[in-house]
Design an enzyme around this catalytic site. Structure first.
Site, mmCIF file in Angstrom:
data_model
loop_
_atom_site.group_PDB
_atom_site.id
_atom_site.type_symbol
_atom_site.label_atom_id
_atom_site.label_comp_id
_atom_site.label_asym_id
_atom_site.label_seq_id
_atom_site.Cartn_x
_atom_site.Cartn_y
_atom_site.Cartn_z
ATOM 1 N N ASP A 139 1.113 -0.993 -0.159
ATOM 2 C CA ASP A 139 0.489 -0.516 0.296
ATOM 3 C C ASP A 139 0.727 1.235 -0.246
ATOM 4 O OD1 ASP A 139 -2.695 1.141 0.012
ATOM 5 O OD2 ASP A 139 -2.712 1.853 2.100
ATOM 6 N N GLY A 140 0.617 2.208 -0.769
ATOM 7 C CA GLY A 140 0.971 4.142 -0.653
ATOM 8 C C GLY A 140 1.227 4.209 -1.908
ATOM 9 N N ARG B 204 -0.719 8.931 -9.977
ATOM 10 C CA ARG B 204 -0.741 7.364 -9.530
ATOM 11 C C ARG B 204 0.026 6.413 -10.572
ATOM 12 N NH1 ARG B 204 -3.863 7.294 -4.845
ATOM 13 N NH2 ARG B 204 -4.308 5.266 -5.670
ATOM 14 N N HIS C 275 2.192 3.898 -9.037
ATOM 15 C CA HIS C 275 1.842 2.291 -9.381
ATOM 16 C C HIS C 275 3.570 1.368 -10.188
ATOM 17 C CE1 HIS C 275 -1.503 2.539 -7.732
ATOM 18 N NE2 HIS C 275 -2.247 3.549 -8.496
ATOM 19 N N GLU D 254 -12.158 -5.272 -4.036
ATOM 20 C CA GLU D 254 -13.285 -3.591 -3.462
ATOM 21 C C GLU D 254 -12.184 -2.780 -4.234
ATOM 22 O OE1 GLU D 254 -11.759 -5.651 -0.606
ATOM 23 O OE2 GLU D 254 -14.721 -6.224 -0.431
ATOM 24 N N LEU E 238 10.840 -20.686 -4.171
ATOM 25 C CA LEU E 238 10.494 -19.482 -3.757
ATOM 26 C C LEU E 238 9.037 -19.118 -4.894
ATOM 27 C CD1 LEU E 238 9.602 -16.946 -2.284
ATOM 28 C CD2 LEU E 238 10.430 -15.535 -4.006
ATOM 29 N N ARG F 246 2.103 -4.632 6.292
ATOM 30 C CA ARG F 246 1.185 -4.234 5.377
ATOM 31 C C ARG F 246 2.142 -2.367 5.548
ATOM 32 N NH1 ARG F 246 -4.714 -2.757 4.515
ATOM 33 N NH2 ARG F 246 -4.695 -0.875 3.092
ATOM 34 N N ARG G 41 -4.887 -1.579 8.946
ATOM 35 C CA ARG G 41 -5.627 -2.289 8.818
ATOM 36 C C ARG G 41 -5.820 -3.360 7.786
ATOM 37 N NH1 ARG G 41 -7.206 2.718 6.970
ATOM 38 N NH2 ARG G 41 -7.053 2.976 4.849
ATOM 39 N N SER H 72 -7.639 -5.123 5.142
ATOM 40 C CA SER H 72 -9.087 -4.742 4.079
ATOM 41 C C SER H 72 -8.680 -5.617 3.057
ATOM 42 C CB SER H 72 -7.518 -3.795 2.716
ATOM 43 O OG SER H 72 -7.542 -2.541 3.720
ATOM 44 N N GLU I 91 2.027 -13.042 12.260
ATOM 45 C CA GLU I 91 2.022 -12.211 13.302
ATOM 46 C C GLU I 91 2.118 -11.187 12.492
ATOM 47 O OE1 GLU I 91 4.157 -11.508 16.346
ATOM 48 O OE2 GLU I 91 3.396 -14.345 16.169
#
Ligand code: IPE
Ligand code: IPE
Ligand code: MG
Length: 248
Positions: A28-29, A41, A45, A75, A139, A196, A202, A204, A215
């Site tokens: 996020d961010g 924006r 990204h 969402e 991985l 996060r 949160r 989300s 954790e």
């Protein structure tokens, strides 16, 4: 008390110096990163994709087994169409540009979420990428696309209800393990560490079921600034946690 003795069978204890087997990140961010620089924006990204590249590479080097990245939530369709198109374009480009390198570096790609709503060609591209890397073992990179924890659990409930109505399962036998086996994350190791970025505290709608004993780590770093160093810090923090799983 030693954390190891409190963990259920097969679950890593955490504790000093332990590398988490399964790390998930709510990336996020991006928008705020761009805004701080008076950029659109989409520039955030784009820079976020670079952070993905760096983080995936670092996760492999650190011996993390599974890295699950929240790339598009159920969402996120609420965003303007132009931004959704930008995100889909970046996803396409990431797969196109990175697939060879992922395949070469032992990365197995897996998708969680309901991608049936995506463009047919993108679905095919994602499915081909998963098939091509299916035998890799270094991985596992799980990308969450049109993913929502509530949607995931609702899909399992629907599937179990249909099976019960059809008589192939007895509803009174439904337990946590039967649900877990039908989640998008089936057969992945338990989630150890959920990070996060961007300072929001949160979930989300991310990995609601799987986060039961993960954790949680909330960091102020904006996603485009995340990378090897930030991941190493997060893993070190995890190594200092004492996981008890309800025991002592
Ligand atoms: C995360 O960055 C990327 C996605 C949700 C796809 P945001 O776009 O949410 O960035 P902020 O939260 O607006 O800063
Ligand atoms: C969560 O970030 C989804 C992804 C990172 C893909 P959002 O930016 O969509 O979350 P909210 O809207 O702040 O809760
Ligand atoms: Mg956001």
């Amino acid at each position: 008390m030693n954390a190891a003795s409190a963990s259920p069978a097969g679950v890593p204890a955490g504790g000093a110096g332990v590398v988490p087997r399964h790390v998930a990140i709510i990336m996020d961010g991006n928008g705020r990163w761009a805004k701080k620089r008076h950029l659109p924006r989409v520039a955030g990204h784009r820079k976020g994709v670079e952070a993905v590249r760096a983080t995936v590479e670092a996760a492999g080097e650190m011996g993390i087994g599974v890295l699950t990245l929240y790339a598009f939530s159920s969402e996120n369709w609420r965003r303007p169409a132009a931004e959704i198109a930008d995100l889909m374009g970046l996803l396409r480009r990431y797969i196109r540009d990175e697939l060879d390198s992922l395949a070469r570096n032992g990365v197995k790609l897996r998708i969680i979420g309901d991608i049936t709503r995506f463009d047919r060609d993108l679905v095919t591209m994602l499915e081909d990428a998963c098939t091509r890397t299916a035998r890799n073992e270094r991985l596992t990179l799980v990308i969450a696309l049109n993913y929502g924890g509530q949607d995931e659990i609702a899909r399992v409930a629907r599937q179990l209800a249909v099976a019960a109505a059809g008589g192939t399962i007895d509803p009174v036998t439904i337990d946590a393990a039967m649900i877990e086996d039908r989640l998008d994350t089936a057969a992945l190791p338990p989630l150890d560490l959920l990070i996060r970025t961007s300072g929001e505290r949160r979930l989300s709608n991310f990995l609601l079921w799987q986060a039961a004993y993960a954790e949680l780590l909330f960091v102020d770093t904006l996603w485009p600034d995340f990378g090897a160093a930030a991941l190493a810090d997060a893993v070190a923090d995890f190594g200092r946690r004492n996981r008890r799983y309800g025991g002592l």
